[in-house]
Design a protein around this motif. Sequence first.
Motif, PDB file in Angstrom:
ATOM      1  N   ASP A   1      95.887  89.780 -17.832  1.00 50.71           N
ATOM      2  CA  ASP A   1      94.548  89.168 -17.723  1.00 50.71           C
ATOM      3  C   ASP A   1      93.490  90.141 -17.193  1.00 50.71           C
ATOM      4  OD1 ASP A   1      95.818  86.785 -18.460  1.00 50.71           O
ATOM      5  OD2 ASP A   1      96.242  86.278 -16.365  1.00 50.71           O
ATOM      6  N   GLY A   2      93.535  91.384 -17.651  1.00 55.52           N
ATOM      7  CA  GLY A   2      92.497  92.342 -17.259  1.00 55.52           C
ATOM      8  C   GLY A   2      92.772  93.053 -15.941  1.00 55.52           C
ATOM      9  N   SER A   3      93.795  92.611 -15.212  1.00 58.01           N
ATOM     10  CA  SER A   3      94.158  93.286 -13.962  1.00 58.01           C
ATOM     11  C   SER A   3      95.313  94.241 -14.224  1.00 58.01           C
ATOM     12  CB  SER A   3      94.592  92.270 -12.904  1.00 58.01           C
ATOM     13  OG  SER A   3      93.488  91.485 -12.501  1.00 58.01           O
ATOM     14  N   VAL A   4      95.459  95.243 -13.333  1.00 54.50           N
ATOM     15  CA  VAL A   4      96.575  96.177 -13.449  1.00 54.50           C
ATOM     16  C   VAL A   4      97.476  96.011 -12.231  1.00 54.50           C
ATOM     17  CG1 VAL A   4      97.247  98.602 -13.735  1.00 54.50           C
ATOM     18  CG2 VAL A   4      95.032  97.818 -14.627  1.00 54.50           C
ATOM     19  N   TYR A   5      98.773  95.896 -12.442  1.00 49.10           N
ATOM     20  CA  TYR A   5      99.729  95.704 -11.351  1.00 49.10           C
ATOM     21  C   TYR A   5     100.720  96.849 -11.286  1.00 49.10           C
ATOM     22  CZ  TYR A   5      97.901  90.988 -11.413  1.00 49.10           C
ATOM     23  OH  TYR A   5      97.065  89.923 -11.367  1.00 49.10           O
ATOM     24  N   PHE A   6     101.175  97.116 -10.069  1.00 49.37           N
ATOM     25  CA  PHE A   6     102.234  98.102  -9.858  1.00 49.37           C
ATOM     26  C   PHE A   6     103.562  97.366  -9.868  1.00 49.37           C
ATOM     27  CE2 PHE A   6     105.249 100.579  -7.473  1.00 49.37           C
ATOM     28  CZ  PHE A   6     104.969 101.891  -7.813  1.00 49.37           C
ATOM     29  N   SER A   7     104.498  97.870 -10.656  1.00 48.75           N
ATOM     30  CA  SER A   7     105.788  97.211 -10.785  1.00 48.75           C
ATOM     31  C   SER A   7     106.755  97.780  -9.746  1.00 48.75           C
ATOM     32  CB  SER A   7     106.302  97.473 -12.205  1.00 48.75           C
ATOM     33  OG  SER A   7     107.572  96.936 -12.354  1.00 48.75           O
ATOM     34  N   ILE A   8     106.976  97.031  -8.663  1.00 47.25           N
ATOM     35  CA  ILE A   8     107.761  97.591  -7.552  1.00 47.25           C
ATOM     36  C   ILE A   8     109.217  97.845  -7.946  1.00 47.25           C
ATOM     37  CG2 ILE A   8     106.278  96.629  -5.741  1.00 47.25           C
ATOM     38  CD1 ILE A   8     108.322  94.445  -5.265  1.00 47.25           C
ATOM     39  N   GLY A   9     109.706  97.127  -8.954  1.00 44.54           N
ATOM     40  CA  GLY A   9     111.089  97.321  -9.409  1.00 44.54           C
ATOM     41  C   GLY A   9     111.328  98.698 -10.017  1.00 44.54           C
ATOM     42  N   ARG A  10     110.230  99.387 -10.393  1.00 42.96           N
ATOM     43  CA  ARG A  10     110.413 100.710 -11.009  1.00 42.96           C
ATOM     44  C   ARG A  10     110.428 101.838  -9.978  1.00 42.96           C
ATOM     45  NH1 ARG A  10     106.449  99.584 -15.954  1.00 42.96           N
ATOM     46  NH2 ARG A  10     107.393  97.597 -16.498  1.00 42.96           N
ATOM     47  N   PHE A  11     110.246 101.509  -8.713  1.00 43.80           N
ATOM     48  CA  PHE A  11     110.294 102.528  -7.656  1.00 43.80           C
ATOM     49  C   PHE A  11     111.487 102.194  -6.766  1.00 43.80           C
ATOM     50  CE2 PHE A  11     108.315 104.169  -3.489  1.00 43.80           C
ATOM     51  CZ  PHE A  11     108.740 105.466  -3.714  1.00 43.80           C
ATOM     52  N   ALA A  12     112.578 102.959  -6.980  1.00 45.46           N
ATOM     53  CA  ALA A  12     113.837 102.641  -6.299  1.00 45.46           C
ATOM     54  C   ALA A  12     113.691 102.689  -4.777  1.00 45.46           C
ATOM     55  CB  ALA A  12     114.928 103.613  -6.747  1.00 45.46           C
ATOM     56  N   GLU A  13     112.744 103.478  -4.288  1.00 44.91           N
ATOM     57  CA  GLU A  13     112.614 103.632  -2.834  1.00 44.91           C
ATOM     58  C   GLU A  13     111.657 102.623  -2.215  1.00 44.91           C
ATOM     59  OE1 GLU A  13     112.361 107.890  -1.527  1.00 44.91           O
ATOM     60  OE2 GLU A  13     112.428 108.198  -3.687  1.00 44.91           O
ATOM     61  N   TYR A  14     111.185 101.667  -3.007  1.00 50.14           N
ATOM     62  CA  TYR A  14     110.247 100.687  -2.464  1.00 50.14           C
ATOM     63  C   TYR A  14     110.896  99.959  -1.284  1.00 50.14           C
ATOM     64  CZ  TYR A  14     106.482  97.315  -2.207  1.00 50.14           C
ATOM     65  OH  TYR A  14     105.419  96.576  -1.763  1.00 50.14           O
ATOM     66  N   GLY A  15     110.210  99.963  -0.134  1.00 49.46           N
ATOM     67  CA  GLY A  15     110.770  99.332   1.071  1.00 49.46           C
ATOM     68  C   GLY A  15     111.218 100.348   2.100  1.00 49.46           C
ATOM     69  N   LYS A  16     111.138 101.649   1.757  1.00 48.19           N
ATOM     70  CA  LYS A  16     111.686 102.648   2.691  1.00 48.19           C
ATOM     71  C   LYS A  16     110.865 102.782   3.978  1.00 48.19           C
ATOM     72  CE  LYS A  16     109.607 106.774   0.481  1.00 48.19           C
ATOM     73  NZ  LYS A  16     109.894 108.105  -0.052  1.00 48.19           N
ATOM     74  N   LEU A  17     109.590 102.431   3.935  1.00 51.24           N
ATOM     75  CA  LEU A  17     108.764 102.532   5.143  1.00 51.24           C
ATOM     76  C   LEU A  17     108.940 101.298   6.029  1.00 51.24           C
ATOM     77  CD1 LEU A  17     106.617 104.359   6.555  1.00 51.24           C
ATOM     78  CD2 LEU A  17     104.889 102.862   5.532  1.00 51.24           C
ATOM     79  N   SER A  18     108.892 100.132   5.417  1.00 52.30           N
ATOM     80  CA  SER A  18     108.997  98.900   6.200  1.00 52.30           C
ATOM     81  C   SER A  18     110.453  98.478   6.401  1.00 52.30           C
ATOM     82  CB  SER A  18     108.206  97.774   5.535  1.00 52.30           C
ATOM     83  OG  SER A  18     108.572  97.646   4.179  1.00 52.30           O
ATOM     84  N   LYS A  19     111.383  99.303   5.923  1.00 52.56           N
ATOM     85  CA  LYS A  19     112.819  99.073   6.144  1.00 52.56           C
ATOM     86  C   LYS A  19     113.243  97.681   5.658  1.00 52.56           C
ATOM     87  CE  LYS A  19     112.856 102.921   8.561  1.00 52.56           C
ATOM     88  NZ  LYS A  19     112.341 103.794   7.533  1.00 52.56           N
ATOM     89  N   ALA A  20     112.891  97.384   4.432  1.00 53.24           N
ATOM     90  CA  ALA A  20     113.285  96.093   3.870  1.00 53.24           C
ATOM     91  C   ALA A  20     113.877  96.327   2.494  1.00 53.24           C
ATOM     92  CB  ALA A  20     112.082  95.166   3.794  1.00 53.24           C
ATOM     93  N   ASP A  21     114.774  95.435   2.134  1.00 53.62           N
ATOM     94  CA  ASP A  21     115.428  95.551   0.834  1.00 53.62           C
ATOM     95  C   ASP A  21     114.730  94.598  -0.132  1.00 53.62           C
ATOM     96  OD1 ASP A  21     117.046  95.741  -1.327  1.00 53.62           O
ATOM     97  OD2 ASP A  21     118.810  94.812  -0.392  1.00 53.62           O
ATOM     98  N   PHE A  22     114.061  95.178  -1.113  1.00 51.58           N
ATOM     99  CA  PHE A  22     113.319  94.339  -2.048  1.00 51.58           C
ATOM    100  C   PHE A  22     113.997  94.263  -3.410  1.00 51.58           C
ATOM    101  CE2 PHE A  22     109.968  95.746   0.937  1.00 51.58           C
ATOM    102  CZ  PHE A  22     109.579  94.493   1.399  1.00 51.58           C
ATOM    103  N   SER A  23     115.276  94.663  -3.457  1.00 53.97           N
ATOM    104  CA  SER A  23     115.932  94.717  -4.760  1.00 53.97           C
ATOM    105  C   SER A  23     116.038  93.326  -5.397  1.00 53.97           C
ATOM    106  CB  SER A  23     117.315  95.359  -4.637  1.00 53.97           C
ATOM    107  OG  SER A  23     118.082  94.674  -3.669  1.00 53.97           O
ATOM    108  N   GLY A  24     115.991  92.291  -4.544  1.00 54.89           N
ATOM    109  CA  GLY A  24     116.089  90.938  -5.083  1.00 54.89           C
ATOM    110  C   GLY A  24     114.750  90.353  -5.503  1.00 54.89           C
ATOM    111  N   ALA A  25     113.666  91.125  -5.311  1.00 55.03           N
ATOM    112  CA  ALA A  25     112.334  90.587  -5.637  1.00 55.03           C
ATOM    113  C   ALA A  25     112.272  90.233  -7.123  1.00 55.03           C
ATOM    114  CB  ALA A  25     111.259  91.607  -5.284  1.00 55.03           C
ATOM    115  N   GLN A  26     111.633  89.129  -7.364  1.00 57.26           N
ATOM    116  CA  GLN A  26     111.533  88.588  -8.717  1.00 57.26           C
ATOM    117  C   GLN A  26     110.735  89.546  -9.599  1.00 57.26           C
ATOM    118  OE1 GLN A  26     109.823  84.694  -8.435  1.00 57.26           O
ATOM    119  NE2 GLN A  26     109.864  84.467 -10.666  1.00 57.26           N
ATOM    120  N   THR A  27     111.327  89.983 -10.695  1.00 53.46           N
ATOM    121  CA  THR A  27     110.584  90.923 -11.535  1.00 53.46           C
ATOM    122  C   THR A  27     109.507  90.186 -12.318  1.00 53.46           C
ATOM    123  OG1 THR A  27     112.350  90.675 -13.138  1.00 53.46           O
ATOM    124  CG2 THR A  27     112.356  92.696 -11.843  1.00 53.46           C
TER     125      THR A  27
END
Length: 463
Positions: A138-164
């Motif tokens: 809808d005209g917006s651009v989103y970052f797909s966190i599932g494509r960055f394996a290290e997502y969560g490394k700063l906040s020390k959280a596991d986001f692998s289960g996040a809904q794609t």
Amino acid sequence: MLRLHNTLSGKEEEFHPLEDGVVRFYTCGPTVYDYAHIGNFRTFAFQDLLRKYLRYRSYRVLHVMNITDVDDKTIHNARAQGMTLKDYTSKYTEAFLEDSKTLRIDPPDIMPLATDHIPEMVALIRRLEEKGFTYRKDGSVYFSIGRFAEYGKLSKADFSGAQTGASVDADKYDKENARDFVLWKAKKEGEDFWETEIGPGRPGWHIECSAMSMKYLGETFDIHCGGVDLVFPHHENEVAQSECATGKPFVRYWIHPEFLIVEGEKMSKSLGNFFTLRDLLAKGHSPESIRYLLLSVHYRKQLNFTTDGLHQAQASIQRLEDFVLHVKERAKDEAPSAEFEAEVKAARGRFVEAMDSDLNTSAALAAVFDFVRFVYQRDSQKPISGGDAHAALEFIREIDGVFNILRQDQGLLDEDIAQQIEARQAARKRRDFAEADRIRQWLLSKGIQLEDTRDGVRWKRIL
Ligand SMILES: [Zn+2]
């Protein structure tokens, strides 16, 4: 060796900048939608201290702090006031700079406005698009966190289960609601927008800081600082966008000062314990006591901001100022004794050791007050020499170059001084020596030294 606690590693680490002797330092600036509150100023005062200490340790510091002058809140409030976004945010940017100056926080070397960097943000989003980290909806651009394996490394959280494919448009949200975050928000009726090659719209909050920090400090830089509430999602998202775009590590040391609470409770407007700097000044508190209290607790500990604490801070400053006065009176520009010089050196050693240990300000201040106590004690046994007094004065000034809490010469006018001298002479004539001495001390505290000569009273400015 300076050691800093790095949120990224979760450990205290030795600090080594990328380039010898130079520190590239970015701090998330204010979102200028209202007056900054005292909790915000804890973070800004800490950043000022860190920068001053890095300089004290002989680093050259390049400090960039942005101004977030476009986001959900600024747009909403500007509209509610019937003002343009620019007029609205200028007012609060100015107020922020004024408050910072009152708290003796130095301005950054570079202070980019988000709205001046839309092309840089668009270019960064384009880079992410080309590398396949984004999608459009809808005209917006989103970052797909599932494509960055290290997502969560700063906040020390596991986001692998996040809904794609699930996305979030808000700038702030909880870890539990981690989703693909918005880089570019499609144009909405009644909102400010820019016509760009990725379509009409405006930047998400997170992309602003990645674009501005990398523009001025390079794709990898030394220190990124912000309140602990920014770790997620703001800084986590900054890491993801920046590292996916460049393929390089983004920031080497992440530093996050803790929250401030007021009288033991979370600060909130509904509890009536929500203070801006202006509220506190109106209650009669001095800017120095506020600065002192903000800095006196280690930055990784929660700070309980209380009226009692402010009074204690004021008393501590007074103790230091009395000490300055005490040694200033005796100081002569000559060498201290070897023994006294060794005491100053030891005190400096304890101060540096505490500060090097992840900016342990409470231990550093304790070292200073131990020194003050020692000098008073020595002086009461056998008056210290002019050279010793001079060395003590120089040491306190050196410390104040980092903490910046002592009140300087208040800039008395010549006629004020003449008036005070007259009052002192009158007191002496009626043999009220206590009053005469009080006036002399008071003038000295303003940096005016009196000298009684046969031709009358002479005075000079000594600050
Ligand atoms: Zn930021």
